[in-house]
Design an enzyme around this catalytic site. Structure first.
Site: not given
Length: 384
Positions: A129, A158, A241, A243-244, A339, A365
């Site tokens: 938090p 999460i 890295p 993950e990004r 659209h 991040g």
């Protein structure tokens, strides 16, 4: 378009299988999952049975020992299917690699086969938090007592939080050391004192279960420590890295999908007696978006090559994450505009993609943090 050279015929055969799975086992249920706020665990077991979970894990731990490109295919096809309800990528290519790289043999054998089969769903608990992108500011504590760690604290935002059976918790084992006092612990959700809070209602990704997690004197065996005590922050930095880059992979695939949906729409939809594609503005706008997305595709594919060769650096991964997610939001916004009023209707994929895309610039991040990472690689350190 520039031909892609990453994938072998075996990868493309695998892609066909994943695409069929998304069409048959995911798409028919996604609307219901969005309404209930989480996917049924049955789809996890079906994915596991098809070899779609933890494919890069070694066979002795339930995986296929496949190269990372198979995981890339899974990410791209889930993005293409516009399914927002499945946290497969985090489970297979964020949580599993931590266990593989830093877990004891007992931890690997206990959890990885069950993760690969879909019997267990995994999560990683970083955000709190009071601490989002600033992982050094976390307050969750893990106090060593003989052969146990006693964990106290709360986590939020999460992914897989509601469905999870096992979670990697980022906790402070030595608060006086700041980031150097952080450790990673594997917490089984059946442990006494662990509880799940409410499912969080989000602007997008409505079917992907996101929850609060609470730890009230949870006693975690010392053997559930990943790697060495107080080295957690280092491990996080080593894995970030990849993950990004995963975020960049999905962002680029979703931008490509948005262009395809829009091409189909403007070809069929008419205004003032002719298809919308007949107007120069439509053609020029799609030409611009296709060009920019092609640039992203070439860059991301090169980053994937760097990753496979263990050459992907944090600053390059940050560039990929920030630039492609900014582009994803731009492309989807422009496509939604083409659209017209139908783009605002939930039944159209472009509307769902619009709200799902926004978080890409935040998680993993924030893009502002990505620019800070990049600027430091340029030798432009922040002021004290």
């Amino acid at each position: 378009m520039v031909p892609r050279t990453l994938f072998s015929p075996e990868h493309e055969t695998f892609r066909d299988s994943v695409r069929r799975f998304m069409q048959q086992e995911v798409a028919p249920h996604d609307e219901r999952w969005q309404e209930q706020g989480y996917a049924d665990k049955e789809v996890w077991r079906k994915a596991g049975a098809n070899g779609f979970l933890c494919p890069s894990a070694p066979p002795e731990y339930g995986g296929a020992g496949a190269d990372k490109l198979y995981s890339v295919v899974l990410m791209e096809e889930q993005a293409r299917a516009n399914c927002s309800s499945l946290g497969f990528g985090l489970h297979s290519e964020i949580v599993a690699p931590y266990l593989l790289a830093y877990g004891t043999e007992a931890l690997k054998k206990n959890y990885l086969p069950k993760m690969a089969s879909g019997e267990m769903v995994s999560a990683i608990a970083m955000s709190e938090p009071g601490a989002g992108s600033d992982l050094q500011a976390i307050k969750t504590s893990a106090v060593k007592k003989k052969d146990l760690y006693v964990v106290n604290g709360a986590k939020t935002f999460i992914t897989n939080g509601w469905n999870c059976d096992v979670v990697i918790v980022v906790a402070k084992t030595d608060p006086a050391k700041g980031a150097k006092g952080t450790s990673l612990l594997v917490v089984d959700t059946s442990m006494k004192g662990f509880s799940k809070g409410k499912r969080l209602k989000k602007m997008g990704l409505k079917g992907q279960d996101t929850a609060e997690l609470f730890f009230d004197n949870v006693e975690v065996p010392a053997g559930n420590l990943l790697g060495q005590e107080n080295n957690g922050f280092i491990y996080l930095m080593q894995e970030l890295p990849w993950e990004r880059l995963q975020i960049a992979i999905t962002a680029t695939a979703k931008a490509e999908a948005a262009i395809e949906w829009t091409k189909a729409y403007v070809t069929e939809r008419k205004a003032f007696g002719k298809p919308i594609a007949g107007f120069q503005n439509t053609r020029f706008k799609l030409a611009e978006l296709a060009t920019e997305t092609q640039i992203a595709r070439v860059f991301v594919d090169r980053c994937i090559e760097l990753l496979i060769n263990k050459q992907l650096t944090p600053d390059i991964a940050a560039m990929a994450k920030y630039w492609t997610t900014d582009l994803e939001c731009k492309v989807i916004d422009e496509c939604l505009q083409l659209h017209g009023g139908y783009g605002y209707m939930w039944e159209f994929p472009i509307a769902r993609a619009y709200v799902d895309a926004r978080v890409q610039r935040i998680y993993g991040g924030t893009n502002e943090i990505m620019k800070e990472v990049i600027s430091r690689s340029l030798g432009l350190g922040s002021e004290k």
